[in-house]
Write a protein that holds these residues in place. Structure first.
Motif, PDB file in Angstrom:
ATOM      1  N   ILE A  21       0.830  -1.199   0.000  1.00 12.87           N
ATOM      2  CA  ILE A  21       0.000   0.000   0.000  1.00 12.87           C
ATOM      3  C   ILE A  21       0.868   1.253   0.000  1.00 12.87           C
ATOM      4  O   ILE A  21       0.570   2.248  -0.680  1.00 12.87           O
ATOM      5  CB  ILE A  21      -0.933   0.000   1.225  1.00 12.87           C
ATOM      6  CG1 ILE A  21      -1.952  -1.146   1.132  1.00 12.87           C
ATOM      7  CG2 ILE A  21      -1.654   1.339   1.367  1.00 12.87           C
ATOM      8  CD1 ILE A  21      -2.883  -1.067  -0.039  1.00 12.87           C
ATOM      9  N   SER A  40       0.583   4.339  -2.647  1.00  9.64           N
ATOM     10  CA  SER A  40       0.178   5.676  -2.220  1.00  9.64           C
ATOM     11  C   SER A  40       1.225   6.733  -2.548  1.00  9.64           C
ATOM     12  O   SER A  40       0.886   7.878  -2.830  1.00  9.64           O
ATOM     13  CB  SER A  40      -0.114   5.684  -0.712  1.00  9.64           C
ATOM     14  OG  SER A  40       1.059   5.440   0.038  1.00  9.64           O
ATOM     15  N   GLU A  41       2.500   6.347  -2.527  1.00 11.97           N
ATOM     16  CA  GLU A  41       3.568   7.315  -2.791  1.00 11.97           C
ATOM     17  C   GLU A  41       3.788   7.565  -4.275  1.00 11.97           C
ATOM     18  O   GLU A  41       4.282   8.631  -4.642  1.00 11.97           O
ATOM     19  CB  GLU A  41       4.882   6.840  -2.160  1.00 11.97           C
ATOM     20  CG  GLU A  41       5.047   7.208  -0.702  1.00 11.97           C
ATOM     21  CD  GLU A  41       6.502   7.383  -0.334  1.00 11.97           C
ATOM     22  OE1 GLU A  41       7.353   6.646  -0.863  1.00 11.97           O
ATOM     23  OE2 GLU A  41       6.799   8.256   0.495  1.00 11.97           O
ATOM     24  N   MET A  70      -4.763   7.639   5.600  1.00 16.77           N
ATOM     25  CA  MET A  70      -4.507   7.598   4.161  1.00 16.77           C
ATOM     26  C   MET A  70      -5.809   7.445   3.379  1.00 16.77           C
ATOM     27  O   MET A  70      -6.017   8.108   2.360  1.00 16.77           O
ATOM     28  CB  MET A  70      -3.537   6.458   3.840  1.00 16.77           C
ATOM     29  CG  MET A  70      -2.127   6.702   4.353  1.00 16.77           C
ATOM     30  SD  MET A  70      -1.111   5.210   4.407  1.00 16.77           S
ATOM     31  CE  MET A  70      -1.015   4.807   2.671  1.00 16.77           C
ATOM     32  N   GLY A 115      -7.844  10.264   0.714  1.00 14.79           N
ATOM     33  CA  GLY A 115      -8.403  10.011  -0.614  1.00 14.79           C
ATOM     34  C   GLY A 115      -9.774  10.642  -0.778  1.00 14.79           C
ATOM     35  O   GLY A 115     -10.091  11.191  -1.840  1.00 14.79           O
ATOM     36  N   LEU A 130      -2.402  12.841   3.483  1.00 15.39           N
ATOM     37  CA  LEU A 130      -1.883  11.615   2.877  1.00 15.39           C
ATOM     38  C   LEU A 130      -0.442  11.377   3.286  1.00 15.39           C
ATOM     39  O   LEU A 130      -0.054  10.259   3.658  1.00 15.39           O
ATOM     40  CB  LEU A 130      -1.998  11.699   1.352  1.00 15.39           C
ATOM     41  CG  LEU A 130      -1.253  10.619   0.555  1.00 15.39           C
ATOM     42  CD1 LEU A 130      -1.785   9.230   0.883  1.00 15.39           C
ATOM     43  CD2 LEU A 130      -1.352  10.896  -0.942  1.00 15.39           C
ATOM     44  N   ASN A 150       1.484   8.518   5.228  1.00  8.84           N
ATOM     45  CA  ASN A 150       2.622   7.799   4.657  1.00  8.84           C
ATOM     46  C   ASN A 150       3.808   7.775   5.613  1.00  8.84           C
ATOM     47  O   ASN A 150       4.473   6.749   5.782  1.00  8.84           O
ATOM     48  CB  ASN A 150       3.054   8.460   3.344  1.00  8.84           C
ATOM     49  CG  ASN A 150       2.206   8.021   2.162  1.00  8.84           C
ATOM     50  OD1 ASN A 150       1.483   7.042   2.251  1.00  8.84           O
ATOM     51  ND2 ASN A 150       2.278   8.751   1.077  1.00  8.84           N
ATOM     52  N   TYR A 205      -7.480   8.483  -7.080  1.00 10.43           N
ATOM     53  CA  TYR A 205      -6.971   8.605  -5.711  1.00 10.43           C
ATOM     54  C   TYR A 205      -7.951   7.995  -4.712  1.00 10.43           C
ATOM     55  O   TYR A 205      -7.540   7.319  -3.753  1.00 10.43           O
ATOM     56  CB  TYR A 205      -6.711  10.078  -5.359  1.00 10.43           C
ATOM     57  CG  TYR A 205      -5.276  10.489  -5.519  1.00 10.43           C
ATOM     58  CD1 TYR A 205      -4.303  10.071  -4.619  1.00 10.43           C
ATOM     59  CD2 TYR A 205      -4.869  11.301  -6.575  1.00 10.43           C
ATOM     60  CE1 TYR A 205      -2.978  10.436  -4.756  1.00 10.43           C
ATOM     61  CE2 TYR A 205      -3.536  11.686  -6.728  1.00 10.43           C
ATOM     62  CZ  TYR A 205      -2.597  11.247  -5.815  1.00 10.43           C
ATOM     63  OH  TYR A 205      -1.281  11.610  -5.960  1.00 10.43           O
ATOM     64  N   LEU A 221      -6.509   4.824  -2.631  1.00  7.75           N
ATOM     65  CA  LEU A 221      -6.265   5.041  -1.211  1.00  7.75           C
ATOM     66  C   LEU A 221      -7.273   4.307  -0.338  1.00  7.75           C
ATOM     67  O   LEU A 221      -7.000   4.052   0.845  1.00  7.75           O
ATOM     68  CB  LEU A 221      -6.265   6.534  -0.893  1.00  7.75           C
ATOM     69  CG  LEU A 221      -5.107   7.321  -1.527  1.00  7.75           C
ATOM     70  CD1 LEU A 221      -5.191   8.797  -1.178  1.00  7.75           C
ATOM     71  CD2 LEU A 221      -3.759   6.758  -1.080  1.00  7.75           C
ATOM     72  N   SER A 244      -6.124   1.204   1.392  1.00  5.38           N
ATOM     73  CA  SER A 244      -5.415   1.302   2.667  1.00  5.38           C
ATOM     74  C   SER A 244      -6.212   0.696   3.814  1.00  5.38           C
ATOM     75  O   SER A 244      -5.652   0.378   4.865  1.00  5.38           O
ATOM     76  CB  SER A 244      -5.109   2.772   2.986  1.00  5.38           C
ATOM     77  OG  SER A 244      -4.337   3.369   1.977  1.00  5.38           O
TER      78      SER A 244
END
Length: 410
Positions: free
Chosen positions: A22, A26-27, A86, A90, A109, A113, A173, A177, A180
């Protein structure tokens, strides 16, 4: 792992490996989304740089509280909180109507992270008590795997037709996300090993402030990580704006970058052990910088060199962590906190600097036709990313000479 049931082992592995998976998604879905965000909000490069710098700022803030938070509420709840934040980001990004609301969602976000990265490190240290190196490499493989897939997946999803219109970056997004939330399920089912109490740490921040080697390591890591983050953040934007590539093609090149990045971390580890950490970073970061400059000099035909540069920049972060562990064995936690916090400060400025470099150089050459000034500005911005990798190599050369004088080469 200690004597725990097979079911609990599976749940813990799902949390850690799933968390890294994840984390990579996400990054690294931002590359294809950035040009679309710019169009929707009418952003200039400086504003994009500010948006991207929130990544480093969020990580920096997470460094300041995640460890103490896990001590207060436990590593299980800390991990769940990071996953939930996270997913919430989104929703905020999907609903954002202004640059300020977009920035708020993006900031949340990156707080999530940062918490996740530190939380996963704590989890892994407690869970992987045997074959730690092998298991950590395997965990980072999942990060590299999702990082490789993320740009292509994000670009494809943005083009999906739903309800008579495209999904776009907002919907992408929101969906990505929302994933997550999945690791929260095994987090609730697993029993996490308790952390052991840390006995007196004889290394202090004051010791590090007086140690020139510590400052050189900070410089090496800062230059290397800012170059790494800059390449991942700006590559799609550069290829689209400078060479007129389609978003899908530019995203594929970013995926090749992350593929090289992933394989480099898996395969070059034994090389760093064999020739030494300092010499390894010196050689690899220098290779990365030269690849970046060569790609710019050759032009569009040399674009693959941008991806190949990942081979050199990928080992910098883990190898510097190995440096710290070997040199500051009596207080590695303090050394890592000191180094990573200062690196985070440098990283905040990094993306801002790239964005402002593009704008200022473009304005400087505005007397030429618009196409020329645009291209020169973009080349200057991406050239800075390559130069930072070379500065990482140069700082490492100074570090090597310093350590050799002391007969303490790592």
């Amino acid at each position: 792992m200690r004597n725990i049931s097979r079911f609990n082992v599976i749940m813990l592995l799902l949390v850690v490996f799933g968390g890294f998976l994840i984390f990579g998604f996400s990054e690294n879905i931002k590359g294809p989304a950035i040009p679309a965000m710019q169009r929707d909000f009418g952003l200039n490069e400086a504003q994009l740089g500010l948006l991207l710098s929130l990544n480093s700022l969020g990580y920096l803030l997470a460094c300041s509280f995640t460890s103490s938070l896990s001590n207060r509420i436990g590593i299980r709840l800390t991990g769940i909180l990071s996953f939930a934040s996270m997913a919430a980001s989104g929703v905020l990004m999907y609903l954002s109507a202004t640059y300020a609301s977009l920035s708020a969602g993006y900031f949340l976000l990156n707080i999530g992270n940062g918490m996740l990265e530190i939380g996963l490190a704590i989890m892994a240290a407690r869970i992987f008590t045997r074959n730690t190196g092998t298991m950590m490499n395997l965990a980072h493989f999942f990060y590299g795997l999702s990082s490789t897939v993320a740009p292509i997946a994000a670009s494809s999803m943005m083009g999906w037709n739903l309800g008579g219109g495209q999904l776009g970056w907002r919907g992408m997004y929101l969906i990505m996300l929302s994933l997550s939330l999945l690791p929260i399920i095994p987090s609730l089912l697993a029993r996490f090993p308790e952390g052991e109490r840390v006995r007196g740490d004889s290394l202090s921040i004051k010791d590090l402030l007086r140690d020139p080697v510590a400052w050189l390591i900070v410089a090496v890591l800062s230059f290397g990580v800012v170059s790494e983050l800059g390449a991942g953040s700006w590559l799609v934007y550069f290829l689209e704006k400078a060479y007129g590539w389609e978003n899908a093609d530019a995203s594929r090149m970013l995926s090749v970058f992350f593929l090289c990045f992933m394989l480099s971390r898996l395969l070059l580890g034994p090389v760093t052990d064999k020739i030494g950490y300092t010499l390894s970073v010196l050689i690899f970061s220098g290779f990365s910088g030269l690849c970046g400059l060569a790609a710019l000099a050759i032009g569009e035909k040399g674009a693959v060199l941008f991806a190949i540069s990942a081979i050199g920049i990928a080992p910098v972060y883990p190898t510097v962590m190995a440096m710290l562990a070997k040199r500051y064995a009596r207080g590695v936690d303090t050394a890592i906190t000191f180094t990573v916090t200062l690196m985070g400060i440098a990283s905040v400025a990094g993306n801002l600097l790239v964005g402002y470099m593009i704008e200022r150089v473009r304005e400087l050459f505005a007397s030429r036709n618009a196409a020329d000034s645009e291209l020169i500005g973009l080349q200057a911005g991406y050239g800075l990313i390559a130069v930072l990798a070379l500065l990482c190599s140069a700082a490492c050369a100074v570090l090597y000479l310093c350590l050799r004088k002391r007969r303490e080469v790592l």
